[in-house]
Design a protein around this motif. Structure first.
Motif, mmCIF file in Angstrom:
data_model
loop_
_atom_site.group_PDB
_atom_site.id
_atom_site.type_symbol
_atom_site.label_atom_id
_atom_site.label_comp_id
_atom_site.label_asym_id
_atom_site.label_seq_id
_atom_site.Cartn_x
_atom_site.Cartn_y
_atom_site.Cartn_z
ATOM 1 N N UNK A 192 0.820 -1.207 0.000
ATOM 2 C CA UNK A 192 0.000 0.000 0.000
ATOM 3 C C UNK A 192 0.853 1.255 0.000
ATOM 4 N N UNK A 193 2.054 1.173 0.521
ATOM 5 C CA UNK A 193 2.929 2.340 0.575
ATOM 6 C C UNK A 193 3.732 2.528 -0.714
ATOM 7 N N UNK A 194 3.638 1.598 -1.649
ATOM 8 C CA UNK A 194 4.377 1.691 -2.901
ATOM 9 C C UNK A 194 3.554 2.504 -3.903
ATOM 10 N N UNK A 195 4.119 3.570 -4.461
ATOM 11 C CA UNK A 195 3.374 4.345 -5.457
ATOM 12 C C UNK A 195 3.176 3.517 -6.718
ATOM 13 N N UNK A 196 1.951 3.491 -7.210
ATOM 14 C CA UNK A 196 1.688 2.673 -8.385
ATOM 15 C C UNK A 196 0.980 3.420 -9.494
ATOM 16 N N UNK A 197 0.635 4.684 -9.307
ATOM 17 C CA UNK A 197 -0.084 5.441 -10.332
ATOM 18 C C UNK A 197 0.872 6.262 -11.166
ATOM 19 N N UNK A 198 1.047 5.912 -12.412
ATOM 20 C CA UNK A 198 1.934 6.658 -13.291
ATOM 21 C C UNK A 198 1.297 7.912 -13.833
ATOM 22 N N UNK A 199 -0.036 8.019 -13.821
ATOM 23 C CA UNK A 199 -0.735 9.157 -14.390
ATOM 24 C C UNK A 199 -0.466 10.451 -13.658
ATOM 25 N N UNK A 200 -0.330 10.429 -12.366
ATOM 26 C CA UNK A 200 -0.109 11.645 -11.598
ATOM 27 C C UNK A 200 1.244 12.256 -11.918
ATOM 28 N N UNK A 201 2.233 11.455 -12.155
ATOM 29 C CA UNK A 201 3.560 11.962 -12.486
ATOM 30 C C UNK A 201 3.536 12.609 -13.862
ATOM 31 N N UNK A 202 2.867 11.976 -14.830
ATOM 32 C CA UNK A 202 2.811 12.523 -16.176
ATOM 33 C C UNK A 202 2.028 13.821 -16.204
ATOM 34 N N UNK A 203 0.975 13.938 -15.421
ATOM 35 C CA UNK A 203 0.178 15.158 -15.383
ATOM 36 C C UNK A 203 0.933 16.280 -14.694
ATOM 37 N N UNK A 204 1.762 15.957 -13.728
ATOM 38 C CA UNK A 204 2.495 16.969 -12.998
ATOM 39 C C UNK A 204 3.684 17.492 -13.794
ATOM 40 N N UNK A 205 4.219 16.724 -14.692
ATOM 41 C CA UNK A 205 5.398 17.132 -15.441
ATOM 42 C C UNK A 205 5.146 18.363 -16.304
ATOM 43 N N UNK A 206 4.064 18.453 -17.105
ATOM 44 C CA UNK A 206 3.849 19.670 -17.887
ATOM 45 C C UNK A 206 3.600 20.885 -17.007
ATOM 46 N N UNK A 207 2.945 20.719 -15.877
ATOM 47 C CA UNK A 207 2.678 21.838 -14.987
ATOM 48 C C UNK A 207 3.979 22.385 -14.411
ATOM 49 N N UNK A 208 4.955 21.544 -14.209
ATOM 50 C CA UNK A 208 6.223 21.986 -13.650
ATOM 51 C C UNK A 208 7.021 22.799 -14.655
ATOM 52 N N UNK A 209 6.707 22.675 -15.941
ATOM 53 C CA UNK A 209 7.438 23.384 -16.984
ATOM 54 C C UNK A 209 7.099 24.846 -17.057
ATOM 55 N N UNK A 210 6.119 25.322 -16.357
ATOM 56 C CA UNK A 210 5.763 26.734 -16.357
ATOM 57 C C UNK A 210 4.945 27.081 -17.587
ATOM 58 N N UNK A 211 5.301 28.183 -18.273
ATOM 59 C CA UNK A 211 4.544 28.680 -19.416
ATOM 60 C C UNK A 211 4.694 27.821 -20.651
ATOM 61 N N UNK A 212 5.708 27.017 -20.764
ATOM 62 C CA UNK A 212 5.933 26.220 -21.968
ATOM 63 C C UNK A 212 5.198 24.900 -21.949
#
Length: 114
Positions: free
Chosen positions: A63-83
């Motif tokens: 239960x403590x192991x992260x298993x959702x890859x979607x949250x990481x992919x969604x967060x990556x573009x947001x971290x890029x700022x305006x681009x």
């Protein structure tokens, strides 16, 4: 993994404390090789422990192991700022190209259901 599965099958079959020979017999009945060292290692680790408690503790650890890859992919573009919009548009075009290729008649006129 097959040794663990064979051990669990033995326990499920009513043998509360399977021996190495029991596990080997289960593995050989399906044509799998039985590695004696792994069987002995498993038996030494589960000796004197209740299988339901072992499974429960394993679930807690998983239960403590992260298993959702979607949250990481969604967060990556947001971290890029305006681009962030440009990579998303390029990704959408790439997906459209893949869909077009799937629609093409690559089966040379034959179908699975003909």
């Amino acid at each position: 993994m097959k040794v663990v599965a064979a051990y669990l099958l033995a326990v499920l079959g009513g043998n509360t404390s399977p021996l190495a020979d029991d596990v080997k017999n289960i593995l050989s009945s399906v044509g799998a090789e039985a590695d004696g060292d792994r069987i002995e290692l498993l038996l030494s680790q589960v000796k004197g422990k209740d299988i339901t408690e072992l499974i429960a503790s394993g679930r807690e650890k998983l239960a403590s192991v992260p298993s959702g890859g979607g949250a990481v992919a969604a967060a990556a573009p947001a971290a890029g700022g305006g681009g962030g919009a440009a990579p998303a548009a390029a990704e959408q075009k790439k997906e459209e190209k893949v869909e077009e290729k799937e629609e093409s008649d690559d089966d040379m006129g034959f179908s699975l259901f003909d």
